[in-house]
Design an enzyme around this catalytic site. Structure first.
Site, short mmCIF file in Angstrom:
data_model
loop_
_atom_site.label_atom_id
_atom_site.label_comp_id
_atom_site.label_asym_id
_atom_site.label_seq_id
_atom_site.Cartn_x
_atom_site.Cartn_y
_atom_site.Cartn_z
N HIS A 127 64.32 8.52 41.41
CA HIS A 127 63.80 9.86 41.14
C HIS A 127 64.93 10.74 40.61
O HIS A 127 66.11 10.41 40.76
CB HIS A 127 63.25 10.50 42.41
CG HIS A 127 62.16 9.72 43.08
ND1 HIS A 127 60.84 9.78 42.67
CD2 HIS A 127 62.18 8.86 44.14
CE1 HIS A 127 60.11 8.98 43.46
NE2 HIS A 127 60.90 8.42 44.36
N ASP A 130 64.19 17.80 37.06
CA ASP A 130 64.32 18.58 35.83
C ASP A 130 63.98 20.02 36.18
O ASP A 130 62.83 20.33 36.53
CB ASP A 130 63.35 18.01 34.78
CG ASP A 130 63.14 18.92 33.57
OD1 ASP A 130 63.69 20.04 33.52
OD2 ASP A 130 62.38 18.52 32.67
N HIS A 132 63.34 23.63 35.00
CA HIS A 132 63.07 24.44 33.81
C HIS A 132 63.95 25.70 33.78
O HIS A 132 64.10 26.32 32.74
CB HIS A 132 61.60 24.84 33.76
CG HIS A 132 60.68 23.68 33.46
ND1 HIS A 132 59.35 23.85 33.14
CD2 HIS A 132 60.91 22.35 33.44
CE1 HIS A 132 58.79 22.67 32.93
NE2 HIS A 132 59.71 21.73 33.10
N HIS A 167 60.53 19.56 38.36
CA HIS A 167 59.72 18.36 38.58
C HIS A 167 60.55 17.11 38.35
O HIS A 167 61.61 17.15 37.74
CB HIS A 167 58.49 18.36 37.66
CG HIS A 167 58.79 18.30 36.19
ND1 HIS A 167 58.89 17.11 35.51
CD2 HIS A 167 59.02 19.29 35.30
CE1 HIS A 167 59.17 17.37 34.24
NE2 HIS A 167 59.27 18.68 34.08
N CYS A 168 60.03 16.00 38.84
CA CYS A 168 60.68 14.72 38.64
C CYS A 168 60.38 14.24 37.22
O CYS A 168 59.28 14.45 36.71
CB CYS A 168 60.15 13.71 39.66
SG CYS A 168 61.15 12.21 39.76
N HIS A 178 54.98 10.38 38.38
CA HIS A 178 55.67 11.04 39.49
C HIS A 178 55.18 12.48 39.67
O HIS A 178 55.04 12.96 40.79
CB HIS A 178 57.19 11.02 39.28
CG HIS A 178 57.82 9.68 39.55
ND1 HIS A 178 58.95 9.52 40.31
CD2 HIS A 178 57.44 8.43 39.16
CE1 HIS A 178 59.25 8.23 40.38
NE2 HIS A 178 58.37 7.55 39.67
N MET A 183 55.41 15.37 42.69
CA MET A 183 56.82 15.77 42.58
C MET A 183 57.05 16.97 41.67
O MET A 183 57.54 16.85 40.54
CB MET A 183 57.68 14.60 42.12
CG MET A 183 57.86 13.57 43.22
SD MET A 183 59.15 12.39 42.84
CE MET A 183 60.57 13.15 43.61
N HIS A 288 42.80 33.65 40.20
CA HIS A 288 41.98 34.86 40.35
C HIS A 288 41.84 35.15 41.83
O HIS A 288 41.56 34.25 42.62
CB HIS A 288 40.59 34.61 39.72
CG HIS A 288 39.61 35.71 39.96
ND1 HIS A 288 39.51 36.81 39.15
CD2 HIS A 288 38.69 35.88 40.94
CE1 HIS A 288 38.56 37.61 39.62
NE2 HIS A 288 38.05 37.07 40.71
N GLU A 312 42.50 40.77 35.98
CA GLU A 312 41.45 40.19 36.82
C GLU A 312 41.73 38.70 37.06
O GLU A 312 41.48 38.17 38.13
CB GLU A 312 40.08 40.37 36.19
CG GLU A 312 39.95 39.76 34.80
CD GLU A 312 38.56 39.94 34.20
OE1 GLU A 312 38.48 40.42 33.06
OE2 GLU A 312 37.55 39.61 34.86
N THR A 313 42.22 38.03 36.03
CA THR A 313 42.54 36.61 36.09
C THR A 313 43.77 36.42 35.22
O THR A 313 43.92 37.12 34.22
CB THR A 313 41.37 35.77 35.52
OG1 THR A 313 40.21 36.02 36.31
CG2 THR A 313 41.66 34.28 35.52
N HIS A 339 40.04 29.99 38.56
CA HIS A 339 38.73 30.46 38.12
C HIS A 339 38.07 29.57 37.06
O HIS A 339 37.23 30.02 36.29
CB HIS A 339 38.78 31.92 37.65
CG HIS A 339 37.51 32.67 37.91
ND1 HIS A 339 36.33 32.40 37.23
CD2 HIS A 339 37.20 33.65 38.80
CE1 HIS A 339 35.38 33.21 37.67
NE2 HIS A 339 35.88 33.97 38.63
#
Ligand SMILES: [Cu+2]
Length: 376
Positions: A127, A130, A132, A167-168, A178, A183, A288, A312-313, A339
């Site tokens: 494993h 990464d 971001h 994330h992996c 993964h 992950m 939402h 709202e969303t 939603h």
């Protein structure tokens, strides 16, 4: 046909012999200029944080005290079966620190995030991670590949404020497998002087919750029942077939349907401001809050951009994390959903907030309770 053993060997070989990812890492870092800045980092204060399982978040300052520091985290990777719905459906999960999603890590812009990633011998697969939020070497993925029985430490400078997925990403078909095995997690890099509203005025939160959303792809047998496998590797081929159809069998918050509802609902009080960080490492979603709003929403999660107001969303694109700030104005049980209501109700993407306090009749009142139609 790829067997469990072959996958294991493949990933071990990739890591050991340094194929795609090691080569990429070398390409990304032709020399070692990082050594120069490492000297500067040596003089910085250090803080060791103990991570907590979502939806909770480790204690942190909203406004940074003092200058940049090195913030140390440790995560252990755990491969283990996890139950993802009320029917007892099993996911052969791969996790950061035993939870889905992995814990939220909070630092301030200009701090250094230093992660020690441990892959215990009891695991079967290689494993990595990464981030971001980071810059270079595949988000650190090229520098963190660990086989079972290994650990590694990565440090990166948090140069951009916002909420970011990690994330992996161990290469090729291992990457989506993964990720949909659990992950992923998120990092929140706060501006040093804290969050600001659309006018640039400081705002703070009384509580913070981290909701990680996951799409799972559990194979079914001939009768349509979900299948169970001894290990992730045993299910690999079948899972990939379901993944390729792009229709998840489960879309859940916090690793399982119902993991944030009823007794496990997130709590708040009327008048409290809550920051909800929401990540999805693989697929688009649209949070939402039923009966509430997003007062200030960073849909893309990046705090250098002014927040949108009164949503709202909001839309969280796959591979990102967003943040929404809301001050609760009414007591009650609020559903917080994806939603796409099919995903919310049929596939599991529903959470609850239980909010205590006084009801405000001015905001809403039942003028006439439902009764038999009068007259015509
Ligand atoms: Cu992995």
């Amino acid at each position: 046909m790829t067997t469990h053993k072959e996958i294991e060997m493949l990933t071990r070989r990739e890591a050991l012999m340094g194929t795609v990812f090691a080569a990429a890492a070398v390409a990304v870092i032709p020399s070692l200029p990082a050594m120069a800045s490492a000297k500067d980092v040596a003089g910085l204060p250090r803080e060791k944080i103990t991570l907590v399982a979502p939806p909770f978040v480790h204690p942190h300052d909203q406004v940074a005290k003092g200058g940049p520091k090195v913030v140390e985290f440790t995560m252990k990777i755990e491969e283990k079966p996890m139950i993802i719905d009320a029917d007892g459906t099993q996911l052969n999960a791969m996790t950061y620190n035993g939870s889905i999603p992995g814990p939220l890590m909070v630092v301030h812009e200009g701090d250094y995030l230093e992660l020690t990633l441990i892959n215990p011998e009891t695991n079967t697969l290689a494993h990595n991670i990464d981030f971001h939020a980071s810059t270079g070497a595949l988000g650190g993925g090229g520098l963190t590949m660990v086989n079972p029985g290994e650990q590694t430490t990565l440090r990166f400078k948090a140069t951009r404020a916002g909420t970011f997925v990690y994330h992996c990403a161990p290469g090729g078909p291992m990457i989506p497998w993964h990720v949909v095995s659990g992950m992923s997690g998120a990092v929140m890099v706060l501006p040093r002087d804290g969050l600001k509203n659309d006018k640039g005025e400081p705002i703070h939160y009384d509580r913070i919750y981290y909701v990680g959303e996951n799409d799972f792809y559990i194979p079914r047998d001939e009768q349509g029942n979900f299948k169970k496998y001894e290990s992730a590797g045993d299910g690999y081929e079948d899972v990939v077939k379901v993944m390729r159809g792009l229709i998840p069998t489960h879309v859940v918050f916090n690793g399982a349907a119902g993991s944030l509802t009823g007794d496990k609902a997130m709590k708040a009080k009327v008048g409290e401001t809550v920051l909800i960080v929401h990540s999805q490492a693989n697929r688009d979603t649209r949070p939402h809050l039923i009966g509430g709003h997003g007062d200030f929403v960073w849909e893309q999660g990046k705090f250098a951009n002014p927040p949108a107001k009164d949503l709202e969303t909001w839309f969280i694109r796959g591979g990102s994390a967003g943040a929404a700030l809301y001050t609760f104005l009414q007591p009650g049980i609020y559903a917080y959903v994806n939603h796409n209501l099919i995903e919310a109700v049929e596939l599991g993407a529903t959470a609850h907030f239980t909010v205590d306090g006084e009801w405000d009749d001015d905001l809403m009142t039942q003028v006439d309770a439902p009764r038999a139609i009068v007259g015509l």
